[in-house]
Scaffold this motif. Sequence first.
Motif, mmCIF file in Angstrom:
data_model
loop_
_atom_site.group_PDB
_atom_site.id
_atom_site.type_symbol
_atom_site.label_atom_id
_atom_site.label_comp_id
_atom_site.label_asym_id
_atom_site.label_seq_id
_atom_site.Cartn_x
_atom_site.Cartn_y
_atom_site.Cartn_z
ATOM 1 N N ASP A 258 0.960 -1.049 0.036
ATOM 2 C CA ASP A 258 0.083 -0.084 0.167
ATOM 3 C C ASP A 258 0.851 1.364 -0.048
ATOM 4 O O ASP A 258 1.646 1.460 0.960
ATOM 5 N N TYR A 259 0.776 2.091 -1.195
ATOM 6 C CA TYR A 259 1.705 3.287 -1.197
ATOM 7 C C TYR A 259 1.250 4.414 -0.353
ATOM 8 O O TYR A 259 1.731 5.369 0.032
ATOM 9 N N THR A 260 -0.014 4.252 0.314
ATOM 10 C CA THR A 260 -0.591 5.416 1.027
ATOM 11 C C THR A 260 -0.161 5.072 2.520
ATOM 12 O O THR A 260 -0.362 6.139 3.265
ATOM 13 N N ALA A 261 0.478 3.840 2.792
ATOM 14 C CA ALA A 261 0.908 3.589 4.171
ATOM 15 C C ALA A 261 2.301 4.400 4.742
ATOM 16 O O ALA A 261 2.819 4.426 5.625
ATOM 17 N N GLY A 262 2.795 4.964 3.506
ATOM 18 C CA GLY A 262 4.255 5.497 3.996
ATOM 19 C C GLY A 262 4.891 5.405 2.665
ATOM 20 O O GLY A 262 4.538 4.846 1.831
ATOM 21 N N PRO A 263 6.403 5.716 2.677
ATOM 22 C CA PRO A 263 7.275 5.691 1.491
ATOM 23 C C PRO A 263 7.268 4.183 1.106
ATOM 24 O O PRO A 263 7.624 3.300 1.778
ATOM 25 N N VAL A 264 7.051 4.003 -0.275
ATOM 26 C CA VAL A 264 6.487 2.654 -0.682
ATOM 27 C C VAL A 264 7.830 1.651 -0.716
ATOM 28 O O VAL A 264 7.879 0.442 -0.784
ATOM 29 N N GLU A 265 8.939 2.479 -0.955
ATOM 30 C CA GLU A 265 10.304 1.675 -1.274
ATOM 31 C C GLU A 265 10.711 1.064 0.202
ATOM 32 O O GLU A 265 11.693 0.031 0.056
ATOM 33 N N VAL A 266 10.393 1.571 1.263
ATOM 34 C CA VAL A 266 10.863 0.705 2.447
ATOM 35 C C VAL A 266 10.072 -0.783 2.555
ATOM 36 O O VAL A 266 11.181 -1.545 2.692
ATOM 37 N N PRO A 267 9.095 -0.969 2.327
ATOM 38 C CA PRO A 267 8.666 -2.473 2.361
ATOM 39 C C PRO A 267 8.896 -3.142 1.522
ATOM 40 O O PRO A 267 9.272 -4.153 1.402
ATOM 41 N N LEU A 268 9.173 -2.437 0.102
ATOM 42 C CA LEU A 268 9.570 -3.119 -1.156
ATOM 43 C C LEU A 268 11.024 -3.562 -0.729
ATOM 44 O O LEU A 268 11.481 -4.753 -1.398
ATOM 45 N N ARG A 269 11.957 -2.832 -0.308
ATOM 46 C CA ARG A 269 13.448 -3.382 0.165
ATOM 47 C C ARG A 269 13.586 -4.382 0.905
ATOM 48 O O ARG A 269 14.378 -4.892 0.918
ATOM 49 N N ALA A 270 12.564 -4.689 1.615
ATOM 50 C CA ALA A 270 12.589 -5.903 2.532
ATOM 51 C C ALA A 270 12.149 -7.105 1.994
ATOM 52 O O ALA A 270 12.418 -8.356 2.558
ATOM 53 N N LEU A 271 11.807 -7.061 0.712
ATOM 54 C CA LEU A 271 11.404 -8.317 -0.144
ATOM 55 C C LEU A 271 12.568 -8.727 -0.953
ATOM 56 O O LEU A 271 13.713 -8.067 -0.992
ATOM 57 N N GLU A 272 12.398 -9.800 -1.214
ATOM 58 C CA GLU A 272 13.343 -10.701 -2.075
ATOM 59 C C GLU A 272 13.516 -9.940 -3.425
ATOM 60 O O GLU A 272 12.137 -9.438 -3.935
ATOM 61 N N LYS A 273 14.455 -9.808 -4.090
ATOM 62 C CA LYS A 273 14.751 -8.824 -5.273
ATOM 63 C C LYS A 273 13.851 -9.505 -6.320
ATOM 64 O O LYS A 273 13.578 -10.571 -6.460
ATOM 65 N N PHE A 274 13.629 -8.518 -7.536
ATOM 66 C CA PHE A 274 12.857 -8.901 -8.735
ATOM 67 C C PHE A 274 13.833 -9.079 -9.898
ATOM 68 O O PHE A 274 14.987 -8.544 -10.299
ATOM 69 N N ASP A 275 13.064 -9.879 -10.764
ATOM 70 C CA ASP A 275 13.615 -10.017 -12.185
ATOM 71 C C ASP A 275 13.176 -9.055 -13.174
ATOM 72 O O ASP A 275 13.803 -8.698 -13.968
ATOM 73 N N LEU A 276 11.995 -8.342 -12.793
ATOM 74 C CA LEU A 276 11.692 -7.104 -13.670
ATOM 75 C C LEU A 276 10.807 -6.219 -13.041
ATOM 76 O O LEU A 276 9.662 -6.823 -12.039
ATOM 77 N N VAL A 277 10.814 -4.845 -13.086
ATOM 78 C CA VAL A 277 10.151 -4.103 -12.407
ATOM 79 C C VAL A 277 9.282 -3.212 -13.659
ATOM 80 O O VAL A 277 10.146 -2.757 -14.533
#
Length: 375
Positions: A258-277
Amino acid sequence: MLPLRQLACSWWSCLLNSRTPCVKTLVHGDQRRLFNTSNSRMTIMPAWVIDRYGSNDVLRFTKNAGFPIINYPNEVVVQVHAAGLNPIDVSMRGGYGAATMAMKRDPLNINQSGSEFPLILGRDMSGVIMECGLDVASAYFKEGDEVWAAIPPWKQGSLAEFVVLSANEVSKKPKCLSHIEAAAVPYVAATAWSALVNTGGLNKDNCAKKRILILGGSGGVGTFSIQMLKAWGAHVTVTCSQNAERLVRGLGVDHVVDYTAGPVEVPLRALEKFDLVLDNVGGDTESWALGLLKPWCGAKYVTLVTPFLCNTDRLGIADGMLQTGVTVASKALKHLSKGVHYRWGMFAPNGLALDDISEMVDAGKVLILTEWLLV
């Protein structure tokens, strides 16, 4: 003056009540066909046009728009049964991309008047083929075929009774969809296909278990991309608002941020990395989104928010293209040194892609969302 969305809805009812005298309408169920009842060819048709760039007040309904003709043997004339509007139409109404589109329409500057007006907007359409060029294979397309298409923005659009297109831009409409449902799909589908397949290198054979992140997953391109990627077996994470979470989870998304809950990059950095964005948002996302990719594994960042048309509008064709080339090349080289690929994705008309998408729709792998429909 009606809003643009309401104009599109009222356009068809106006169109059906404004036939030219030389045409009869035969109705069979929900099928509507036109047959010429005179020996002379039709030369005009009803359409919504603009005669200059501006706001909604530049839109004008006319019964005297020029009838499209076949100029090349691989073209077809299609009677429009339903049309769709996209954000690109609203932007084009205001002059967005005018310099580039003018060059595409007349690359040799043969038209001395230099005017693209009157211009017909509308990128999505579903209808029936009325005439085929000499090189159009009768085994694939013939008069009376129900088709859909995403019309290139440099061509006259779908807010008219007829449109002429290359056979390479047209595909047979999914059998399970009405014309109105079908007209909601082609432009977003072709854009998603161009970004993920042509630019991102994904396909049904190599997508299984790949981790894909879609920034801005609840819009038209996002929701279509979700369904296509899930049908191909990918693991899909999306960013969207809390209000849209139910929608995207219903399409099979594996993880929602949820991008409205705060800076969206913070929870995304905690996830396994991606093959494509796939970036449908733009802005400052480039500053952190490429850091979410798997380094030195061929991972790609593909953005659909590019300055290309703004550059050519602001600087002219030559300087705008030069600026664009410098920008994309410098960014690509910068990130390649970090082991990831930086790419720009853009809409590309593609009848063959729509063939595959039509099969996916008929197979129930892609649903037509009510959010996509104009009416």
